[in-house]
Scaffold this active site. Sequence first.
Site, mmCIF file in Angstrom:
data_model
loop_
_atom_site.group_PDB
_atom_site.id
_atom_site.type_symbol
_atom_site.label_atom_id
_atom_site.label_comp_id
_atom_site.label_asym_id
_atom_site.label_seq_id
_atom_site.Cartn_x
_atom_site.Cartn_y
_atom_site.Cartn_z
ATOM 1 N N GLY A 272 0.816 -1.207 0.000
ATOM 2 C CA GLY A 272 0.000 0.000 0.000
ATOM 3 C C GLY A 272 0.850 1.258 0.000
ATOM 4 O O GLY A 272 1.911 1.327 -0.627
ATOM 5 N N SER A 273 0.396 2.265 0.733
ATOM 6 C CA SER A 273 1.031 3.588 0.679
ATOM 7 C C SER A 273 2.417 3.651 1.296
ATOM 8 O O SER A 273 3.114 4.658 1.122
ATOM 9 C CB SER A 273 0.118 4.614 1.361
ATOM 10 O OG SER A 273 -1.089 4.737 0.639
ATOM 11 N N THR A 274 2.837 2.617 2.024
ATOM 12 C CA THR A 274 4.209 2.619 2.545
ATOM 13 C C THR A 274 5.225 2.558 1.406
ATOM 14 O O THR A 274 6.408 2.831 1.613
ATOM 15 C CB THR A 274 4.453 1.434 3.500
ATOM 16 O OG1 THR A 274 4.160 0.208 2.818
ATOM 17 C CG2 THR A 274 3.586 1.550 4.742
ATOM 18 N N MET A 275 4.765 2.227 0.193
ATOM 19 C CA MET A 275 5.639 2.170 -0.974
ATOM 20 C C MET A 275 5.772 3.539 -1.659
ATOM 21 O O MET A 275 6.660 3.737 -2.495
ATOM 22 C CB MET A 275 5.094 1.141 -1.969
ATOM 23 C CG MET A 275 6.091 0.639 -2.994
ATOM 24 S SD MET A 275 7.572 -0.096 -2.300
ATOM 25 C CE MET A 275 6.892 -1.543 -1.492
ATOM 26 N N LYS A 276 4.914 4.492 -1.303
ATOM 27 C CA LYS A 276 4.909 5.790 -1.982
ATOM 28 C C LYS A 276 6.246 6.536 -1.907
ATOM 29 O O LYS A 276 6.683 7.121 -2.916
ATOM 30 C CB LYS A 276 3.787 6.669 -1.430
ATOM 31 C CG LYS A 276 2.406 6.229 -1.895
ATOM 32 C CD LYS A 276 1.305 7.044 -1.230
ATOM 33 C CE LYS A 276 -0.067 6.571 -1.708
ATOM 34 N NZ LYS A 276 -1.182 7.222 -0.987
#
Length: 543
Positions: A272-276
């Site tokens: 999820g957004s931890t990859m942003k």
Amino acid sequence: MAALIGRLLWIQILYPEKLIAEGNARVVRNYHYEPPRGLITDRNGRILAISVPVKTVDADPKFLHEEGVYADKKKMAEIAKILEIDVNALYKKTADQTRRFVHLKRYLDVDKAKKLKALGKNGIILGDSYRRHYPTGAMNATLIGILNGEGAGVYGVEQSFNSFLTSTASTRLAKKDKFNHIVENLGTVKKGTQGGSLVLSIDNRLQEVAFAALENTVKENDADSGTAVLMDVKTGEVLAIANSPSFDPNDRKKFDSTNAKNRAVTDIFEPGSTMKPLVALAALEAKTTNWNEVFDTRPFIVDGKMVRDSHAMSQGTLADIIKYSSNTGMARISMRLGPHKIMSVLDRFGFGSKTASGLAGESPGRLNENRPFWSEIDKATLGFGYGVAVTNIQLTSAYATLANGGNRLPVSILRVPKVPESTNVMSPKLVVNMQRALESVVNNGTGGKAAIDRYRVAGKTGTAKIASGGTYGKFYMATFAGFAPISNPRFALVVVINAPKAGKFYGGTVSGPAFSEIMSRALQLYNIKPDVPLEKENSKKDK
């Protein structure tokens, strides 16, 4: 007399070999002595696994009958009680008085064995053995693992380093009497080896904190499971690796194999957004965007599917996109950049391959870097962490790399004697700017519940739907990943909660509080100097 003396001279002086061989066949036996399996300790010497001396219990039914033990109901009842078996089963096993050997119990405490021997005399045969004991119980069970019935490691560290920990038995030759007592040692036939002892990188104090916080979070949120990995940014050592639910390694009667695996290294999930932050770094490195560009962050349709934000805003810079975790903004960046450059950066940060931990069952994750075709919606969702799968330990290593200025260290579950060589995977200048953006997530964005008094914290929330049956279901993976203190990062931590069902599901609200609790205790225990002046902290609270 002359014939008798001659015969004695013949069999005792001239040709005694035959009788000696026949005598030895009756009394000379091989017996085995096995040293204990190696110790497993934490980095400070706290014992996590130890082999405790115990006795194996067998019986000689012939002697039990001859010595009147079998006929003595009181003694048989006491023997059954000590062995924790049914007295009728004991009678059945020892009923045949022509038998010379039956097995009764594999492990019996030494003090109980003494009482047993007094009851059974020569009818009870005691042997030396070891039982593996895990003093910290469920807290470290999924990390340490257990032994199977043959004494080999299964799961965790016990399996990963089984050959190193295992002792090999010495075989010795001895004369024994009819009661199996050693009368005379005759020498060593085969020399055994002592199992090695392991010193893990784990700090049991932090493991205790992480396990307790994780268990409470899983319980409070009615989640299926959870993992937490805490890593030393300076060395790459894993200081805590907790899983919930766990199991009691000392009570095999209630053993459930589904709770025995180390989910932090075996289970993969879409981050999820931890990859942003990593996708943003790839775009900055490729110069397809910069910190000043303003993006349209309103909902838009790609391949007939709507891309929208949970924290809606009409426009924002890259810093705003990171702070408020904008899916639409990251989707536009990802579509412009293309998946291959993103995959290159993710590969450099360690995704798609196993870490150097050496833990059994570790998954390499899944990058799909050789995928022949990417639809526009796939390119868009890659920007906010869909389409790739990672393990918690990989994600923690990546955030440790961010904390370490873009310098990646090998992950170690063993205490390292000196700091290993690092590999630079990203421009330090780009990473420093990203650290500031991640600090804003905690100070003013979606990660407020991960904040820690007196310390500057960088982090990122992640809330990804869980794939099920070829589509995305109704449950989420709630993640918070970060590091502290920003002025001189020491610890990286990732908390992942699988399928919370108690009403909350965002990474910031579900995993953020556990992150704050674990990280704050780590900073305190290691006496890390606060990097927020007290007067500034008080001023912030007043506002």
